[in-house]
Design a protein around this motif. Structure first.
Motif, PDB file in Angstrom:
ATOM      1  N   VAL A  70       0.864  -1.175   0.000  1.00 26.93           N
ATOM      2  CA  VAL A  70       0.000   0.000   0.000  1.00 26.93           C
ATOM      3  C   VAL A  70       0.902   1.228   0.000  1.00 26.93           C
ATOM      4  O   VAL A  70       1.791   1.354   0.837  1.00 26.93           O
ATOM      5  N   LEU A  71       0.656   2.113  -0.970  1.00 29.70           N
ATOM      6  CA  LEU A  71       1.443   3.331  -1.097  1.00 29.70           C
ATOM      7  C   LEU A  71       0.603   4.524  -0.644  1.00 29.70           C
ATOM      8  O   LEU A  71      -0.475   4.767  -1.181  1.00 29.70           O
ATOM      9  N   LEU A  72       1.103   5.235   0.367  1.00 27.81           N
ATOM     10  CA  LEU A  72       0.532   6.501   0.811  1.00 27.81           C
ATOM     11  C   LEU A  72       1.494   7.574   0.325  1.00 27.81           C
ATOM     12  O   LEU A  72       2.722   7.388   0.395  1.00 27.81           O
ATOM     13  N   TYR A  73       0.988   8.690  -0.157  1.00 27.92           N
ATOM     14  CA  TYR A  73       1.857   9.682  -0.780  1.00 27.92           C
ATOM     15  C   TYR A  73       1.238  11.069  -0.643  1.00 27.92           C
ATOM     16  O   TYR A  73       0.026  11.224  -0.491  1.00 27.92           O
ATOM     17  N   THR A  74       2.084  12.064  -0.716  1.00 26.56           N
ATOM     18  CA  THR A  74       1.612  13.444  -0.685  1.00 26.56           C
ATOM     19  C   THR A  74       1.304  13.894  -2.107  1.00 26.56           C
ATOM     20  O   THR A  74       1.737  13.272  -3.082  1.00 26.56           O
ATOM     21  N   ASP A  75       0.590  15.009  -2.210  1.00 25.25           N
ATOM     22  CA  ASP A  75       0.219  15.493  -3.540  1.00 25.25           C
ATOM     23  C   ASP A  75       1.426  15.950  -4.356  1.00 25.25           C
ATOM     24  O   ASP A  75       1.333  16.082  -5.573  1.00 25.25           O
ATOM     25  N   GLY A  76       2.565  16.144  -3.724  1.00 27.24           N
ATOM     26  CA  GLY A  76       3.771  16.487  -4.468  1.00 27.24           C
ATOM     27  C   GLY A  76       4.216  15.392  -5.424  1.00 27.24           C
ATOM     28  O   GLY A  76       4.926  15.659  -6.399  1.00 27.24           O
ATOM     29  N   MET A  77       3.788  14.173  -5.179  1.00 28.06           N
ATOM     30  CA  MET A  77       4.154  13.053  -6.056  1.00 28.06           C
ATOM     31  C   MET A  77       3.300  12.999  -7.323  1.00 28.06           C
ATOM     32  O   MET A  77       3.586  12.231  -8.227  1.00 28.06           O
ATOM     33  N   ALA A 132      11.843  -1.906  -1.707  1.00 26.94           N
ATOM     34  CA  ALA A 132      12.902  -1.123  -2.356  1.00 26.94           C
ATOM     35  C   ALA A 132      12.688  -1.051  -3.862  1.00 26.94           C
ATOM     36  O   ALA A 132      12.936  -0.013  -4.485  1.00 26.94           O
ATOM     37  N   ALA A 133      12.210  -2.121  -4.469  1.00 29.46           N
ATOM     38  CA  ALA A 133      11.960  -2.127  -5.919  1.00 29.46           C
ATOM     39  C   ALA A 133      10.848  -1.149  -6.284  1.00 29.46           C
ATOM     40  O   ALA A 133      10.906  -0.476  -7.313  1.00 29.46           O
ATOM     41  N   ILE A 134       9.845  -1.057  -5.435  1.00 28.64           N
ATOM     42  CA  ILE A 134       8.738  -0.130  -5.693  1.00 28.64           C
ATOM     43  C   ILE A 134       9.205   1.315  -5.529  1.00 28.64           C
ATOM     44  O   ILE A 134       8.983   2.153  -6.403  1.00 28.64           O
ATOM     45  N   VAL A 135       9.868   1.617  -4.424  1.00 29.78           N
ATOM     46  CA  VAL A 135      10.323   2.986  -4.170  1.00 29.78           C
ATOM     47  C   VAL A 135      11.321   3.435  -5.237  1.00 29.78           C
ATOM     48  O   VAL A 135      11.310   4.597  -5.653  1.00 29.78           O
ATOM     49  N   ASP A 136      12.157   2.526  -5.728  1.00 28.57           N
ATOM     50  CA  ASP A 136      13.122   2.880  -6.773  1.00 28.57           C
ATOM     51  C   ASP A 136      12.446   3.330  -8.068  1.00 28.57           C
ATOM     52  O   ASP A 136      13.047   4.040  -8.866  1.00 28.57           O
ATOM     53  N   ARG A 137      11.211   2.920  -8.304  1.00 30.61           N
ATOM     54  CA  ARG A 137      10.493   3.289  -9.532  1.00 30.61           C
ATOM     55  C   ARG A 137       9.824   4.665  -9.446  1.00 30.61           C
ATOM     56  O   ARG A 137       9.364   5.192 -10.451  1.00 30.61           O
ATOM     57  N   LEU A 138       9.773   5.239  -8.249  1.00 31.99           N
ATOM     58  CA  LEU A 138       9.091   6.519  -8.078  1.00 31.99           C
ATOM     59  C   LEU A 138       9.965   7.675  -8.544  1.00 31.99           C
ATOM     60  O   LEU A 138      11.181   7.630  -8.441  1.00 31.99           O
ATOM     61  N   ASP A 139       9.321   8.712  -9.067  1.00 36.53           N
ATOM     62  CA  ASP A 139      10.019   9.871  -9.601  1.00 36.53           C
ATOM     63  C   ASP A 139       9.912  11.034  -8.619  1.00 36.53           C
ATOM     64  O   ASP A 139       9.011  11.861  -8.722  1.00 36.53           O
ATOM     65  N   PHE A 140      10.834  11.076  -7.669  1.00 36.17           N
ATOM     66  CA  PHE A 140      10.820  12.153  -6.675  1.00 36.17           C
ATOM     67  C   PHE A 140      11.258  13.483  -7.282  1.00 36.17           C
ATOM     68  O   PHE A 140      10.940  14.540  -6.769  1.00 36.17           O
ATOM     69  N   ASP A 141      11.997  13.446  -8.382  1.00 34.81           N
ATOM     70  CA  ASP A 141      12.476  14.673  -9.017  1.00 34.81           C
ATOM     71  C   ASP A 141      11.369  15.414  -9.753  1.00 34.81           C
ATOM     72  O   ASP A 141      11.511  16.590 -10.058  1.00 34.81           O
ATOM     73  N   ALA A 142      10.270  14.754 -10.072  1.00 30.25           N
ATOM     74  CA  ALA A 142       9.167  15.395 -10.798  1.00 30.25           C
ATOM     75  C   ALA A 142       8.475  16.449  -9.943  1.00 30.25           C
ATOM     76  O   ALA A 142       7.909  17.399 -10.460  1.00 30.25           O
ATOM     77  N   GLY A 156      -2.186  12.524 -12.689  1.00 25.53           N
ATOM     78  CA  GLY A 156      -1.004  12.352 -11.852  1.00 25.53           C
ATOM     79  C   GLY A 156      -1.045  11.055 -11.063  1.00 25.53           C
ATOM     80  O   GLY A 156      -0.029  10.359 -10.927  1.00 25.53           O
ATOM     81  N   ILE A 157      -2.220  10.712 -10.540  1.00 26.94           N
ATOM     82  CA  ILE A 157      -2.363   9.456  -9.798  1.00 26.94           C
ATOM     83  C   ILE A 157      -2.178   8.272 -10.747  1.00 26.94           C
ATOM     84  O   ILE A 157      -1.503   7.294 -10.407  1.00 26.94           O
ATOM     85  N   ASP A 158      -2.747   8.361 -11.938  1.00 29.57           N
ATOM     86  CA  ASP A 158      -2.579   7.286 -12.929  1.00 29.57           C
ATOM     87  C   ASP A 158      -1.111   7.103 -13.308  1.00 29.57           C
ATOM     88  O   ASP A 158      -0.630   5.970 -13.424  1.00 29.57           O
ATOM     89  N   LEU A 159      -0.383   8.203 -13.485  1.00 25.87           N
ATOM     90  CA  LEU A 159       1.050   8.110 -13.804  1.00 25.87           C
ATOM     91  C   LEU A 159       1.826   7.464 -12.666  1.00 25.87           C
ATOM     92  O   LEU A 159       2.718   6.636 -12.894  1.00 25.87           O
ATOM     93  N   LEU A 160       1.494   7.836 -11.445  1.00 32.57           N
ATOM     94  CA  LEU A 160       2.151   7.237 -10.280  1.00 32.57           C
ATOM     95  C   LEU A 160       1.862   5.737 -10.227  1.00 32.57           C
ATOM     96  O   LEU A 160       2.768   4.924 -10.019  1.00 32.57           O
TER      97      LEU A 160
END
Length: 127
Positions: A71-78, A103-113, A87-91
């Motif tokens: 389960v992924l919880l995230y802020t709107d910055g993602m 770790a494999a899931i977190v590595d796929r996230l784009d924090f720089d966006a 944005g949710i669909d892209l995530l």
């Protein structure tokens, strides 16, 4: 001046060993449930922003998690790209089909966006 103690969103005891996840919404985007094949938006219960009202009502949702579910919880910055739903669909697309290891899931996230407010919390049911 009266000092008030914060109230928990849920005062019911939880037992992680059952795999039952219970959540309330306080202005956050919907949780994402991932398995090895797909990502699903979990229902987003009704509730105001946290801290806006003195004693607001929060509805809850629950879901049974199976071993390997994340389960992924995230802020709107993602999800700053496109519309809110886009944005949710892209995530969700970024983590679809990823091995269930956190770790494999977190590595796929784009924090720089995100320009700011990019934070995630990932919970994984292992047994």
């Amino acid at each position: 001046m009266t000092t008030r103690q914060p109230r928990p969103l849920s005062s019911r005891p939880t037992r992680p060993s059952t795999g039952r996840l219970r959540w309330a919404r306080a202005g956050h985007p919907p949780l994402l449930l991932a398995d090895h094949h797909r990502v699903t938006r979990l229902p987003n219960p009704r509730g105001p922003l946290l801290g806006v009202f003195p004693a607001p009502p929060f509805t809850q949702e629950s879901r049974q998690l199976l071993p390997g579910h994340s389960v992924l919880l995230y802020t709107d910055g993602m999800i700053k790209r496109g519309t809110f739903d886009d944005g949710i669909d892209l995530l969700a697309d970024r983590i679809t089909g990823v091995d269930g290891h956190p770790a494999a899931i977190v590595d796929r996230l784009d924090f720089d966006a995100a320009r700011d407010d990019a934070c995630v919390l990932l919970a994984n049911r292992v047994a």
